[in-house]
Design a protein around this motif. Structure first.
Motif, PDB file in Angstrom:
ATOM      1  N   SER A 142      93.116 -24.159   5.876  1.00 26.92           N
ATOM      2  CA  SER A 142      92.731 -24.867   6.714  1.00 26.92           C
ATOM      3  C   SER A 142      91.655 -24.071   7.396  1.00 26.92           C
ATOM      4  CB  SER A 142      93.694 -25.439   7.837  1.00 26.92           C
ATOM      5  OG  SER A 142      94.111 -24.288   8.820  1.00 26.92           O
TER       6      SER A 142
ATOM      7  N   LEU B 263      89.885 -21.550   5.554  1.00 25.48           N
ATOM      8  CA  LEU B 263      88.844 -21.539   4.667  1.00 25.48           C
ATOM      9  C   LEU B 263      88.023 -22.593   4.726  1.00 25.48           C
ATOM     10  CD1 LEU B 263      89.161 -19.136   2.860  1.00 25.48           C
ATOM     11  CD2 LEU B 263      89.831 -20.419   1.162  1.00 25.48           C
ATOM     12  N   ILE B 264      88.673 -24.037   4.662  1.00 26.96           N
ATOM     13  CA  ILE B 264      87.800 -25.363   4.821  1.00 26.96           C
ATOM     14  C   ILE B 264      86.967 -25.044   6.091  1.00 26.96           C
ATOM     15  CG2 ILE B 264      88.246 -27.919   5.234  1.00 26.96           C
ATOM     16  CD1 ILE B 264      90.707 -27.442   3.718  1.00 26.96           C
TER      17      ILE B 264
ATOM     18  N   THR C  24      85.881 -22.619   7.995  1.00 28.69           N
ATOM     19  CA  THR C  24      84.815 -21.754   8.096  1.00 28.69           C
ATOM     20  C   THR C  24      83.917 -21.843   6.879  1.00 28.69           C
ATOM     21  OG1 THR C  24      86.360 -19.839   8.332  1.00 28.69           O
ATOM     22  CG2 THR C  24      84.410 -18.907   7.837  1.00 28.69           C
ATOM     23  N   GLY C  25      84.321 -22.220   5.449  1.00 31.81           N
ATOM     24  CA  GLY C  25      83.547 -22.680   4.655  1.00 31.81           C
ATOM     25  C   GLY C  25      82.581 -23.696   4.639  1.00 31.81           C
ATOM     26  N   LEU C  26      82.893 -24.624   5.620  1.00 28.76           N
ATOM     27  CA  LEU C  26      81.952 -25.879   5.858  1.00 28.76           C
ATOM     28  C   LEU C  26      81.125 -25.610   7.321  1.00 28.76           C
ATOM     29  CD1 LEU C  26      84.107 -29.174   4.886  1.00 28.76           C
ATOM     30  CD2 LEU C  26      81.974 -28.222   3.812  1.00 28.76           C
TER      31      LEU C  26
ATOM     32  N   VAL D 267      80.338 -22.763   9.078  1.00 26.58           N
ATOM     33  CA  VAL D 267      79.020 -21.905   9.258  1.00 26.58           C
ATOM     34  C   VAL D 267      77.911 -22.323   8.459  1.00 26.58           C
ATOM     35  CG1 VAL D 267      78.370 -19.669   8.775  1.00 26.58           C
ATOM     36  CG2 VAL D 267      80.741 -19.862   9.377  1.00 26.58           C
ATOM     37  N   PRO D 268      77.913 -23.062   7.228  1.00 25.42           N
ATOM     38  CA  PRO D 268      76.915 -23.310   6.732  1.00 25.42           C
ATOM     39  C   PRO D 268      76.413 -24.585   7.515  1.00 25.42           C
ATOM     40  CG  PRO D 268      78.401 -23.038   4.999  1.00 25.42           C
ATOM     41  CD  PRO D 268      79.193 -22.711   6.159  1.00 25.42           C
TER      42      PRO D 268
ATOM     43  N   LEU E 260      86.813 -26.645  12.347  1.00 29.47           N
ATOM     44  CA  LEU E 260      85.667 -26.898  11.604  1.00 29.47           C
ATOM     45  C   LEU E 260      84.659 -27.239  12.656  1.00 29.47           C
ATOM     46  CD1 LEU E 260      83.663 -27.534   9.430  1.00 29.47           C
ATOM     47  CD2 LEU E 260      84.784 -29.853   9.109  1.00 29.47           C
TER      48      LEU E 260
ATOM     49  N   ILE F 161      86.257 -16.907  14.528  1.00 33.69           N
ATOM     50  CA  ILE F 161      86.962 -17.319  13.408  1.00 33.69           C
ATOM     51  C   ILE F 161      88.403 -16.559  13.380  1.00 33.69           C
ATOM     52  CG2 ILE F 161      87.086 -17.169  10.791  1.00 33.69           C
ATOM     53  CD1 ILE F 161      84.198 -17.942  10.887  1.00 33.69           C
TER      54      ILE F 161
END
Lengths: 327, 327
Positions: free
Chosen positions: A103, A105-106, A108-110, A112-113, A199, A249
């Protein structure tokens, strides 16, 4: 090295305090002997049990015995299950860690960008939309998101399972759901549910920090140096944005790990959260105490990792650490 | 000498919440190759805005509302962002006020120099690094090769401003916009930095637009001076002329406020009152409420520019010797 040693010392101190609080729990939830001997036990039987458990000893000695046992991974026997607490936790630990990791990973991966993108395209309609959506993400209670997702994807569409971990593959005491299709399918809804709030939070923070950095003098000077927008935005602005974002994070990962109770309850996820909510209902003190110490350990380790990441990102932290050692 | 930079009737407006404010209006001046033009005035007179407009770095809510900016005979205020970017840092460089915040804190000085050099010049990494080292040596930084690996926080304020100068000079620009380059520094360092800037410009024939509110800097370093008041140039001419025989009452007031070590004055001359802000403009000549020689028409009609010898003055009484003597 001085920096790392100092942080390690702090970590040990934090863990000792956590152990103390956990241990104190035992003393405030009544006499464990009552639970363990039958109602017909004689006073002598009780005294014998008390002596066998070492409950006659002074508080300090009991505490250090607790710490000593804990260091060897021994947190006693669960009142409810009658099994060693450490075995119970070890069995549940992989499920929760996996859920928390995926969760985050999802998120952070979404997050931050998206935060960076919305900061760089402030007037864009999509940016406004994402910002409004993130507000909803922050405001909606987790259980509601979980139930809505179950309703949509499990009940109506029937695409994903609504509970359990699916099929798991074991390596020694570690079990993972990431290696089987049903395990991965089972992971989707709980990890999305757990990640939505994170997120939204990460996106909003990344956006705010990015906007702040883009106003900084060194960005204006980078423009005056004629650098390409891409270099200014990613090489200079983004790196400076990351320092506070990484902190959050890290802390949120601790939160997600420690307080996945709601999601685990909604999805009947066989992790620590579910174990703990049942332990609370049963006043299973040894289990709760061990859980508290474990959570403290996780937070301490995460903080340590965040501090070390700082050193990698920001050269000024390294300098401050060296100065601290010299003083 | 031909005009390297030519600014014609420049007008910059700021879109405030309810109305449009005029930051600078009808600003015209030229800078020749290798010439140092001082731009002086109180805070808020429009000095920095003028410099920012020349760099093409005006940011919302400020925008250019009129006039033309020509560099080397080519109009640059209508260039696209990409064409302007290749000009910035290469042909027109900048030095900003605060060296503490002008440099990216997370990147070594060498990396910042190399990225600027490689953005504008077709050099390989090794060659760019070589050049970066030479530049640091030229701006008087001891042990330049080792310093390339330093981060900004490891240097003092004066050293950082030297690095900023190295960044400004790294692609041999023809014009440098120096916005209060010494204001944030210690007094003892100010003279060194100013001296360095002047020497490097003289050696290379680089022209400078030197924005400052320090009359000492003007007297010390400039060939010509433009005096700004409330968004307009009230007088522009050779520094020597303005120092001894300024025509505008405001310029005379400024010159009289320079402390003179040879005279034993207890009190410095002051100009009473304060400059009108852009949100509360004054009719007629903006200086008339503070002017000792103002008459009725000064509060109604805005004075046109008058050419007196090598200077240009915006005052109804410019050249009227009877008045300029009686001040």
């Amino acid at each position: 090295m001085g920096f790392v040693l100092g942080r390690l010392g702090q970590t040990v101190l934090v863990l000792l305090v956590a152990a103390f609080v956990s241990f104190s729990l035992f003393r405030y939830v009544g006499d464990p002997v009552n639970n363990m001997v039958g109602q017909t036990a004689s006073l002598a039987d009780r005294e014998a049990m008390r002596a066998a458990l070492g409950l006659d000893d002074p508080f300090v000695i009991q505490f250090f015995r607790f710490v000593g046992h804990a260091l060897q991974g021994d947190f006693g026997i669960s009142y409810r299950y009658g099994q060693p607490v450490s075995a119970l936790i070890a069995e549940r630990f992989p499920a929760t860690l996996e859920l928390a990791l995926i969760s985050m990973l999802i998120a952070t991966g979404l997050g931050v960008p998206l935060g960076v993108w919305t900061a760089l395209h402030r007037g864009h309609w999509l940016s406004q939309l994402l910002l409004a959506a993130s507000l909803i993400g922050v405001a909606l209670p987790t259980f509601l998101i979980g139930i809505a997702l179950i309703l949509t994807f499990s009940v109506w569409l029937g695409w994903l399972p609504s509970f359990g971990r699916g099929q798991v593959v074991s390596f020694g005491w570690w079990s993972t759901g990431l290696l089987s299709w049903s395990g991965i399918r089972a992971l989707v809804l709980p990890s999305v549910t757990l990640g939505v709030f994170q997120l939204a939070l990460i996106m909003r923070l990344a956006r705010a920090e990015m906007l702040e950095v883009m106003r900084a003098d060194f960005i204006r000077f980078a423009r005056a140096r004629g650098l390409r927008p891409r270099a200014i935005e990613y090489r200079h602005a983004l790196r400076n944005t990351l320092v506070p974002v990484v902190t959050m994070i890290g802390l949120q990962f601790g939160n997600v790990f420690a307080f996945s109770i709601i999601v685990e309850t909604v999805f009947q996820w066989p992790g620590l959260g579910l174990l703990v909510i049942q332990a609370i209902q049963f006043a299973d003190v040894p289990l709760l105490a061990a859980y508290l110490v474990l959570i403290a350990l996780c937070f301490a380790l995460i903080n340590l990792a965040v501090d070390l990441l700082y050193v990698a990102i920001d050269p000024r932290v390294k300098a401050a650490g060296l100065v601290g050692r010299a003083a | 000498m031909s005009a390297l930079l030519k600014v014609e009737s420049l007008r910059v407006e700021i879109a405030a919440r309810t109305r449009i404010l005029t930051a600078i209006d009808e600003v015209s001046f030229e800078i020749s190759e290798g010439e140092i033009l001082g731009v002086v005035g109180e805070s808020g007179a429009g000095k920095s805005v003028t410099g920012t407009a020349v760099l093409g770095l005006l940011e919302k809510p400020a925008y250019q509302a009129g006039g033309r900016i020509l560099f080397g005979g080519q109009r640059i205020d209508t260039l696209g962002e990409d064409a302007l970017r290749t000009l910035r840092g290469k042909e027109i460089a900048a030095v900003f006020q605060d060296p503490l915040t002008s440099l990216d804190p997370l990147m070594t000085i060498g990396d910042q120099l190399v990225e600027t050099i490689q953005t504008h010049l077709p050099l390989k990494a090794g060659e760019a690094l070589e050049r970066a080292g030479q530049l640091l040596a030229e701006v008087g930084i001891p042990a330049p090769r080792e310093r390339l690996r330093s981060y900004p926080h490891e240097l003092s304020g004066g050293m950082r401003q030297r690095v900023v100068l190295a960044l400004a000079f790294c692609c041999e620009p023809r014009l440098i916009i120096a916005d209060e380059p010494t204001t944030a520094l210690d007094v003892s360092i100010q003279a060194q930095i100013l001296d360095l800037l002047r020497r490097m410009c003289r050696e290379r024939g680089t022209a400078v637009m030197l924005v400052t509110h320090d009359m000492g800097v003007i007297a010390e370093a400039t060939d010509r001076v433009a005096v700004m008041y409330a968004g307009r140039i009230v007088e522009i001419g050779p520094t020597a002329t303005l120092l001894v025989g300024a025509s505008h009452p405001y310029t005379r007031g400024l010159m009289a406020s320079i402390p003179d070590m040879r005279r034993r004055e207890v009190e410095l001359t002051q100009i009473p009152g304060s400059m009108p802000r852009p949100d509360a403009p004054v009719s007629g000549c903006a200086f008339h409420p503070r002017c000792s020689i103002a008459e009725a028409r000064c509060s109604v009609e805005r004075p046109d520019d008058v050419v007196i010898g090598p200077s240009r003055v915006a005052c109804w009484f410019a050249g009227d010797t009877s008045r300029s003597v009686a001040r």
